[in-house]
Design an enzyme around this catalytic site. Structure first.
Site, mmCIF file in Angstrom:
data_model
loop_
_atom_site.group_PDB
_atom_site.id
_atom_site.type_symbol
_atom_site.label_atom_id
_atom_site.label_comp_id
_atom_site.label_asym_id
_atom_site.label_seq_id
_atom_site.Cartn_x
_atom_site.Cartn_y
_atom_site.Cartn_z
ATOM 1 N N ASP A 37 0.863 -1.175 0.000
ATOM 2 C CA ASP A 37 0.000 0.000 0.000
ATOM 3 C C ASP A 37 0.900 1.226 0.000
ATOM 4 O O ASP A 37 2.085 1.132 0.346
ATOM 5 C CB ASP A 37 -0.897 0.018 1.245
ATOM 6 C CG ASP A 37 -2.172 0.833 1.053
ATOM 7 O OD1 ASP A 37 -2.055 2.070 0.950
ATOM 8 O OD2 ASP A 37 -3.269 0.256 1.016
ATOM 9 N N ASP A 63 3.192 1.880 -5.213
ATOM 10 C CA ASP A 63 2.258 2.558 -6.102
ATOM 11 C C ASP A 63 1.953 1.565 -7.214
ATOM 12 O O ASP A 63 2.808 1.277 -8.058
ATOM 13 C CB ASP A 63 2.894 3.832 -6.653
ATOM 14 C CG ASP A 63 2.037 4.515 -7.721
ATOM 15 O OD1 ASP A 63 0.960 3.989 -8.077
ATOM 16 O OD2 ASP A 63 2.456 5.586 -8.214
ATOM 17 N N VAL A 64 0.747 1.022 -7.228
ATOM 18 C CA VAL A 64 0.438 -0.067 -8.163
ATOM 19 C C VAL A 64 0.421 0.381 -9.618
ATOM 20 O O VAL A 64 0.457 -0.461 -10.529
ATOM 21 C CB VAL A 64 -0.903 -0.759 -7.815
ATOM 22 C CG1 VAL A 64 -0.838 -1.432 -6.463
ATOM 23 C CG2 VAL A 64 -2.065 0.227 -7.892
ATOM 24 N N TYR A 156 -14.750 5.462 -12.127
ATOM 25 C CA TYR A 156 -14.761 4.260 -11.302
ATOM 26 C C TYR A 156 -15.498 3.125 -12.022
ATOM 27 O O TYR A 156 -14.998 1.992 -12.094
ATOM 28 C CB TYR A 156 -15.441 4.569 -9.970
ATOM 29 C CG TYR A 156 -15.438 3.429 -8.981
ATOM 30 C CD1 TYR A 156 -14.283 3.097 -8.282
ATOM 31 C CD2 TYR A 156 -16.586 2.691 -8.734
ATOM 32 C CE1 TYR A 156 -14.266 2.060 -7.366
ATOM 33 C CE2 TYR A 156 -16.585 1.647 -7.825
ATOM 34 C CZ TYR A 156 -15.427 1.340 -7.145
ATOM 35 O OH TYR A 156 -15.427 0.303 -6.245
ATOM 36 N N ILE A 189 -19.931 -1.726 0.754
ATOM 37 C CA ILE A 189 -19.177 -2.285 1.875
ATOM 38 C C ILE A 189 -18.653 -1.128 2.720
ATOM 39 O O ILE A 189 -18.142 -0.133 2.184
ATOM 40 C CB ILE A 189 -17.990 -3.145 1.383
ATOM 41 C CG1 ILE A 189 -18.483 -4.200 0.374
ATOM 42 C CG2 ILE A 189 -17.280 -3.802 2.557
ATOM 43 C CD1 ILE A 189 -19.506 -5.186 0.905
ATOM 44 N N THR A 191 -16.276 0.732 4.151
ATOM 45 C CA THR A 191 -14.832 0.943 4.091
ATOM 46 C C THR A 191 -14.558 2.442 4.107
ATOM 47 O O THR A 191 -15.449 3.248 3.811
ATOM 48 C CB THR A 191 -14.243 0.353 2.801
ATOM 49 O OG1 THR A 191 -14.790 1.074 1.679
ATOM 50 C CG2 THR A 191 -14.567 -1.129 2.662
#
Length: 251
Positions: A37, A63-64, A156, A189, A191
């Site tokens: 993360d 950093d993906v 998104y 969810i 989060t």
């Protein structure tokens, strides 16, 4: 034997929410987990919380959307453990709901880079390692927004819909190599990401009312779905969508 005993797993977006719940469940199922993360301090806190129970968590800042960081991570994990059995692509961003004419190109690009490009880079990096060790399981965390659409959440929605279909394409390509690729589609969810994207009053009243089961889901409920797909219990499942949404998309 525990369901994921001695499996080597990478979980991205692991500092909070679904990612953190997945890490916690995986280590309790016997996996050796590499958690990544940008919020590395939160990862360290997660590791400290698990350590008294005898669990060891490897934490990496990542950093993906960065290709080089993916290759460095995968090389490090293969060198340390000799293989990679599981990849969970959970890292994601949502942003605020807004009309498309008000959505800036920077917002669009960042969402695509993290949610879709990040998972693409992760799969591309781990699959050669999985091939060398005889197979593996990849679980991509998509969303019901990638099935139904979501007004005002265009970047998104596009990223999560793209991830669903990317998962299916890679599943077809990788099936003969013993690599299974599936996606999980969470509904609402509770989060930090959902709390940032949705007004508190809406989250408290309107969202639960829109779900047939009458409540918002919990991160651990998604983690259990991810663990099933990651495990050998799902050995004949690939290219599938596992919808976990309290009945929202069944209406």
């Amino acid at each position: 034997m525990k369901r994921l005993q001695d499996k080597v797993a990478i979980v991205t977006g692991a500092a909070s929410g679904i990612g953190a719940a997945t890490v916690e469940l995986f280590v309790r199922m016997g996996a050796r987990v590499v958690a990544t993360d940008l919020q590395v301090e939160k990862l360290k806190l997660l590791g400290e919380r698990l350590r008294p129970e005898g669990f060891v968590l490897e934490a990496f800042r990542q950093d993906v959307s960065d290709e080089g960081q993916w290759q460095d991570l995968v090389d490090t994990v293969e060198e340390r453990f000799g293989r990679i059995d599981i990849l969970v692509n959970d890292a994601g961003v949502a942003g605020h709901l807004e009309p498309i004419e008000l959505t800036g190109l920077e917002t669009w690009q960042k969402t695509i880079d993290v949610n879709l490009k990040g998972s693409f880079l992760g799969m591309r990096a781990v699959i050669p390692v999985m091939k060398r060790s005889g197979g593996g399981s990849i679980v991509n965390v998509s969303s019901i927004a990638g099935i139904t659409g979501m007004g005002g959440g265009n970047p998104y929605t596009a990223s999560k819909g793209g991830l669903r279909l990317l998962s299916k394409g890679v599943a077809l390509q990788s099936a003969r190599d013993g690599i299974r690729v599936n996606s999980v589609e969470p509904g609402y969810i509770l989060t930090p990401m959902l709390e940032q994207a949705v007004d508190r009053a809406v989250l408290r009243e309107e969202v639960p009312a829109s779900v047939p089961m009458g409540r918002i889901g919990r991160p651990e409920e998604i983690a259990r779905a991810i663990a099933f797909l990651a495990s050998d219990e799902a050995s004949y499942i690939t290219g599938a969508d596992l919808i976990v949404d309290g009945g929202y998309t069944a209406r």
